[in-house]
Design an enzyme around this catalytic site. Structure first.
Site, PDB file in Angstrom:
ATOM      1  N   ARG A  22       7.336  66.744  26.275  1.00 49.53           N
ATOM      2  CA  ARG A  22       8.545  66.078  25.822  1.00 49.53           C
ATOM      3  C   ARG A  22       8.110  64.802  25.108  1.00 49.53           C
ATOM      4  O   ARG A  22       6.954  64.383  25.206  1.00 49.53           O
ATOM      5  CB  ARG A  22       9.454  65.749  27.009  1.00 49.53           C
ATOM      6  CG  ARG A  22       8.856  64.759  27.993  1.00 49.53           C
ATOM      7  CD  ARG A  22       9.697  64.589  29.227  1.00 49.53           C
ATOM      8  NE  ARG A  22      10.883  63.787  28.941  1.00 49.53           N
ATOM      9  CZ  ARG A  22      11.471  63.000  29.853  1.00 49.53           C
ATOM     10  NH1 ARG A  22      10.968  62.888  31.068  1.00 49.53           N
ATOM     11  NH2 ARG A  22      12.551  62.315  29.543  1.00 49.53           N
ATOM     12  N   ARG A  23       9.043  64.162  24.400  1.00 52.36           N
ATOM     13  CA  ARG A  23       8.807  62.866  23.777  1.00 52.36           C
ATOM     14  C   ARG A  23       7.600  62.862  22.843  1.00 52.36           C
ATOM     15  O   ARG A  23       6.789  61.934  22.861  1.00 52.36           O
ATOM     16  CB  ARG A  23       8.649  61.784  24.845  1.00 52.36           C
ATOM     17  CG  ARG A  23       9.926  61.584  25.607  1.00 52.36           C
ATOM     18  CD  ARG A  23       9.862  60.485  26.598  1.00 52.36           C
ATOM     19  NE  ARG A  23      11.208  60.030  26.908  1.00 52.36           N
ATOM     20  CZ  ARG A  23      11.491  59.099  27.788  1.00 52.36           C
ATOM     21  NH1 ARG A  23      10.531  58.498  28.432  1.00 52.36           N
ATOM     22  NH2 ARG A  23      12.722  58.730  28.008  1.00 52.36           N
ATOM     23  N   HIS A  69      16.282  70.524  31.724  1.00 53.27           N
ATOM     24  CA  HIS A  69      17.025  70.372  32.979  1.00 53.27           C
ATOM     25  C   HIS A  69      18.141  69.342  32.834  1.00 53.27           C
ATOM     26  O   HIS A  69      19.292  69.617  33.148  1.00 53.27           O
ATOM     27  CB  HIS A  69      16.090  69.968  34.114  1.00 53.27           C
ATOM     28  CG  HIS A  69      16.810  69.434  35.314  1.00 53.27           C
ATOM     29  ND1 HIS A  69      17.555  70.240  36.143  1.00 53.27           N
ATOM     30  CD2 HIS A  69      16.949  68.180  35.790  1.00 53.27           C
ATOM     31  CE1 HIS A  69      18.101  69.500  37.101  1.00 53.27           C
ATOM     32  NE2 HIS A  69      17.758  68.251  36.905  1.00 53.27           N
ATOM     33  N   PHE A  70      17.800  68.150  32.330  1.00 55.91           N
ATOM     34  CA  PHE A  70      18.867  67.144  32.347  1.00 55.91           C
ATOM     35  C   PHE A  70      19.877  67.340  31.234  1.00 55.91           C
ATOM     36  O   PHE A  70      21.015  66.904  31.352  1.00 55.91           O
ATOM     37  CB  PHE A  70      18.333  65.701  32.446  1.00 55.91           C
ATOM     38  CG  PHE A  70      17.663  65.126  31.247  1.00 55.91           C
ATOM     39  CD1 PHE A  70      16.296  64.913  31.261  1.00 55.91           C
ATOM     40  CD2 PHE A  70      18.375  64.738  30.125  1.00 55.91           C
ATOM     41  CE1 PHE A  70      15.657  64.360  30.169  1.00 55.91           C
ATOM     42  CE2 PHE A  70      17.750  64.172  29.034  1.00 55.91           C
ATOM     43  CZ  PHE A  70      16.379  64.001  29.056  1.00 55.91           C
ATOM     44  N   HIS A  71      19.493  68.061  30.170  1.00 52.12           N
ATOM     45  CA  HIS A  71      20.515  68.384  29.178  1.00 52.12           C
ATOM     46  C   HIS A  71      21.493  69.432  29.729  1.00 52.12           C
ATOM     47  O   HIS A  71      22.688  69.354  29.475  1.00 52.12           O
ATOM     48  CB  HIS A  71      19.880  68.867  27.873  1.00 52.12           C
ATOM     49  CG  HIS A  71      19.473  67.743  26.965  1.00 52.12           C
ATOM     50  ND1 HIS A  71      18.347  67.005  27.156  1.00 52.12           N
ATOM     51  CD2 HIS A  71      20.087  67.198  25.881  1.00 52.12           C
ATOM     52  CE1 HIS A  71      18.259  66.075  26.220  1.00 52.12           C
ATOM     53  NE2 HIS A  71      19.314  66.167  25.430  1.00 52.12           N
ATOM     54  N   TYR A  88      23.939  60.836  39.067  1.00 52.81           N
ATOM     55  CA  TYR A  88      25.104  61.167  39.892  1.00 52.81           C
ATOM     56  C   TYR A  88      26.293  60.285  39.543  1.00 52.81           C
ATOM     57  O   TYR A  88      27.433  60.703  39.680  1.00 52.81           O
ATOM     58  CB  TYR A  88      24.730  61.115  41.373  1.00 52.81           C
ATOM     59  CG  TYR A  88      24.038  62.391  41.756  1.00 52.81           C
ATOM     60  CD1 TYR A  88      22.660  62.504  41.653  1.00 52.81           C
ATOM     61  CD2 TYR A  88      24.759  63.512  42.116  1.00 52.81           C
ATOM     62  CE1 TYR A  88      22.025  63.699  41.929  1.00 52.81           C
ATOM     63  CE2 TYR A  88      24.136  64.710  42.394  1.00 52.81           C
ATOM     64  CZ  TYR A  88      22.770  64.804  42.305  1.00 52.81           C
ATOM     65  OH  TYR A  88      22.166  65.997  42.560  1.00 52.81           O
ATOM     66  N   HIS A 118      17.560  58.489  39.718  1.00 57.02           N
ATOM     67  CA  HIS A 118      18.259  59.709  40.112  1.00 57.02           C
ATOM     68  C   HIS A 118      19.741  59.439  40.297  1.00 57.02           C
ATOM     69  O   HIS A 118      20.585  60.205  39.851  1.00 57.02           O
ATOM     70  CB  HIS A 118      17.675  60.308  41.383  1.00 57.02           C
ATOM     71  CG  HIS A 118      18.200  61.685  41.630  1.00 57.02           C
ATOM     72  ND1 HIS A 118      17.866  62.749  40.850  1.00 57.02           N
ATOM     73  CD2 HIS A 118      19.103  62.157  42.518  1.00 57.02           C
ATOM     74  CE1 HIS A 118      18.511  63.825  41.254  1.00 57.02           C
ATOM     75  NE2 HIS A 118      19.280  63.490  42.263  1.00 57.02           N
TER      76      HIS A 118
END
Lengths: 281, 542
Positions: free
Chosen positions: B429-430, B366-368, B219, B215
């Site tokens: 995913r993947r 989300h992370f894109h 950041y 995580h």
């Protein structure tokens, strides 16, 4: 630097007090949040959930902390059905160490006495009735020998041979053959004209639930370690095994992987795939 | 002229060149997953591509950009030459060597393990050693940032460290904590497994150590964007930062709450108890505090700027902002994407709701949206803002900069909104290919094509970005740049003095240690006390 800086005055008592207040508040807030979350997560929630599931408070707390197994919110499922393994080989560190530390000299002697008549001195079998052992990993050979010994796989010739040997001896033979044929590559480079078959080999057929053969059987594919390399193997032997899997005659594949796949293939595809792999390096 | 000019530019060009290659792979991956038949498509190629895309975007673009930007901030915010420039160049070349090793391992099909380190699947040891070199290079950068701030503080006793540098050092300190987890996993588990020194590996422990990093690494990537929000955007919009203290508090909170929260990646894993998962989920919610502080402070700063420019009304002031300024526009677009990405993140980190989107396209979306959207658009804006100071020449057609930013935001939304929807539908995913003839999933096809269109828009934006950055390097296409040094946003009330706790990291490091002990102490210790079964190592490429 030498000029007097209007900002660079000594810290006043009020500023020092404000700084200490900042530090104290920060520690209290950070520790306070952890304490509140801890009480909620380790005590209040598990005890409340445990009460609904009929678990006493102390056990619920122990489970929430992780010192005893299971969830505080539900009873541990119990099953009295005995497991029915299709193979008794479990890849424990002990077996892996046995295989990697097996005695090659013993393996070579046993191979010459027991195996080489059918499978060849270095694992290249002269007859399509007997599979090549060349190119197989020690794990692949050991798995099959052990399955013959335990009865998970049956063959009129192999079963008595494997039963007569100890597990250590089986490991020694497996290690010997894996090493003796290390650089040997069977088969020829034989490009495949049939695109449909090529797709089956490299992509599988998702609509029938068939994964790509090469997902496991290609060198370095990263499948289960007992996966045999089938490139260059006798087509007759491969087809016989696929057929045996399809009709349930052979049952020592974990999770019924090969039984499922073989049954989904047509008879013609099984024959064509066997021929394809015999001709492929 | 900046003394770190060449150092910063070299880092940034490595970052952006890698980015421009990796984005092509990303578009191809969407094509592969769509019902349209993609060229070169095999499962092997797909996972190779995902590995390369992830390593390039997650480790190369970010690390080199952050290092380059850090050097820039250290010189311009502290108004002193960077200490240890030889070390900085040594770190750069070490990073390049590491990247080459990793890339070579991937293109030779020896490291198709994706960009996450989840044994028992292991690739070539050189892949991991290459990435370790990149991390060690970034540690040198951390050291230089800390030394630069310490030297400045000694020379400016009692003065508040400029916010941009305080935030950069917060990121460096956080990164040192962050990499402990993955470094331990790589050195004690993955690399020995990849070399064949060990045959089994405790995957529970490796997943836990990776979650330590997983995580906070995001950041690490994100903080440069926040540095731009706090110290660049308010000035570029023609105003001042609403509160310097809010800024310091935000970066300190990121340092504290990025780390003891990684277990929200392991909600579905069996190796941890419900209590620890709950505590880390609750701590994860605290990350929303600095996010909301930022939304409030930056909105207030922008309102200050707008009202100074004559804006009026409750929301009418928004119109008065200088939207033609790339940094202002990027900040607006980043905040827009942050709402959606952050909202999706709240679902991910909820212990209960996580189950329905676990390992689906939702997570990728989300992370894109957060990283590729909010963060990378600010990387673009930072580049546009500092490029004239690095090259001495400015952009001739700023309209193209704005077009590039708009394309990026639109492309990212068009790509990720369908992914969110598909994730809720259960799309994994993947996974390389889908059989759209299956009626269960046939309805997904059109949505994947929509996201492919989003990917193509992103590709166009990336190409335009590279084209935009080139003119200042070319004689025929440039305008003379600024002559005065780079200026950061002033606070509305510039701090005369700040409490020592908000001017350094001693207390915060102690609190991070305490939080990590509480959150990860027992979860890691348990692996050494119980006799858990280990998994057999699977090596790729023999």
């Amino acid at each position: 630097m030498a000029s007097p800086d209007p900002h660079n005055t000594p810290e006043t008592e009020a500023e020092r007090r404000a700084g200490r207040l900042w530090a104290r508040t920060a520690v209290m807030v950070v520790v306070g949040f952890v304490a509140v979350f801890g009480v909620l997560g380790f005590v209040i929630i598990p005890v409340a959930q445990g009460a609904q599931a009929g678990i006493d408070p102390w056990s619920a707390i122990c489970r929430a902390v992780g010192v005893s197994p299971g969830s505080p919110a539900m009873r541990q499922p119990v099953s009295d059905t005995p497991a029915q393994p299709v193979s008794n080989v479990a890849w424990t560190p002990a077996i892996l160490n046995t295989l990697s530390g097996a005695d090659r000299a013993t393996g070579q002697r046993l191979a010459q006495e027991v195996c080489s008549a059918c499978h060849g001195e270095s694992g290249v079998s002269p007859s399509p009735n007997f599979p090549h052992l060349a190119g197989q990993s020690a794990a692949a050979i050991y798995k099959q020998l052990h399955d013959y010994r335990s009865g998970a796989r049956f063959n009129e010739q192999m079963t008595p041979v494997a039963e007569a040997l100890s597990e250590q001896e089986l490991a020694a033979i497996a290690a010997y053959y894996a090493e003796a044929s290390d650089d040997l590559r069977l088969g020829t480079r034989n490009p495949l004209p049939d695109e449909r078959l090529q797709r089956l080999v490299s992509e599988g057929d998702p609509s029938r639930g068939i994964p790509a053969c090469n997902a496991c059987h290609a060198r370095g594919a990263g499948g289960p370690i007992e996966t045999p390399m089938i490139n260059g193997q006798h087509a007759a032997y491969l087809e016989a095994q696929l057929t045996a899997y399809a009709n349930g005659g052979r049952r020592n594949d974990i999770y019924q992987r090969m039984r499922t796949i073989s049954a989904a293939l047509t008879e013609q595809e099984r024959r064509e795939l066997a021929a394809y792999y015999q001709g492929t390096r | 002229m900046l003394t770190t000019r060449r150092l910063v530019l070299t880092h940034m060009w490595v970052a952006f060149a890698t980015f421009s290659v990796a984005i092509i792979l990303g578009v191809w991956q969407m094509w592969a997953r769509s019902p349209l038949r993609a060229p070169f498509l095999t499962a092997e190629n797909y996972f190779n591509s995902v590995t390369m895309h992830g390593v390039s975007m997650g480790y190369v673009l970010t690390t080199f950009f952050i290092m380059g930007f850090g050097y820039f901030v250290a010189e311009t915010a502290l108004k002193r030459p960077l200490p240890g420039k030889t070390w900085a160049w040594a770190a750069f070349w070490m990073g390049i060597l590491g990247v080459l090793m990793a890339v070579l391992a991937i293109v030779t099909n020896n490291a198709t393990v994706l960009f996450t380190f989840y044994p028992p699947l292991t690739g070539s040891p050189w892949f991991y050693i290459g990435l370790v070199l990149v991390v060690v290079a970034s540690w040198i950068w951390c050291g230089l940032m800390i030394v630069a701030m310490a030297q400045w503080k000694r020379a400016n006793l009692g003065e508040p460290v400029p916010l941009a540098m305080f935030a950069t050092v917060a990121n460096a300190v956080m990164w040192l904590w962050t990499t402990i987890g993955v470094a331990a996993e790589l050195l004690f588990q993955v690399i020995p497994a990849a070399f064949g020194w060990i045959h089994t590996v405790d995957v529970g422990l490796s997943r836990t150590l990776f979650s330590w990093t997983l995580h906070a690494i995001v950041y690490f990537w994100l903080i440069p964007a926040y540095i731009a929000f706090y110290t660049m955007a308010p000035r570029e919009a023609g105003g001042r930062l609403y509160s310097d203290t809010m800024g310091r508090l935000t970066f300190v909170l990121f340092l504290l709450y990025s780390l003891p929260v990684g277990m929200h990646h392991l909600f579905m894993d069996p190796e941890h108890s419900t209590g620890f998962k709950f505590v880390q989920a609750a701590l994860t919610f605290l990350v929303s505090v600095p996010t909301f502080l930022t939304v409030f402070t930056i909105s207030a700063s922008m309102e200050l700027a707008a009202r100074l420019r004559g804006g009026t009304g409750v929301f009418g002031w928004i119109k008065a902002l200088p939207w033609k300024n790339p940094m202002t526009l990027a900040t607006g677009l980043a905040f827009f994407m942050l709402w959606f990405g952050g909202g999706g993140g709240l679902i991910n980190m909820s212990y209960g709701m996580n189950a329905m989107i676990h390992n689906t396209s939702w997570v990728t979306a989300h992370f894109h949206l957060i990283f590729g959207g909010t963060v990378v658009i600010m990387y673009f804006a930072i580049a546009y803002s500092i490029w004239p100071h690095l090259t001495g020449w400015t952009f001739r057609s700023p309209g193209r900069l704005r077009l590039q930013l708009w394309l990026w935001a639109v492309g990212m939304m068009v790509m990720t909104i369908p992914w969110h929807y598909l994730g809720l539908q259960g799309q994994w995913r993947r996974v390389a290919t889908f059989d759209y003839s299956d009626p269960m999933i046939a309805g997904w096809g059109p949505w994947v094509i929509v996201s492919l269109i989003g990917g193509l828009i992103l590709l166009a934006s990336a190409a335009l970005f590279i084209v935009n950055l080139l003119p200042p390097h070319r004689k025929w296409a440039r305008q003379p740049g600024p002559t005065e040094p780079y200026r950061y946003a002033l606070a509305a009330h510039p701090p005369r003095r700040v409490p020592e706790v908000l001017n350094g990291f001693t207390l915060w490091n102690l609190l991070v240690a305490l939080l990590m002990l509480a959150a990860y102490g027992w979860p890691i210790l348990q692996f050494f006390l119980t006799d858990a079964p280990e998994a057999i190592v699977h090596r790729i490429g023999g």
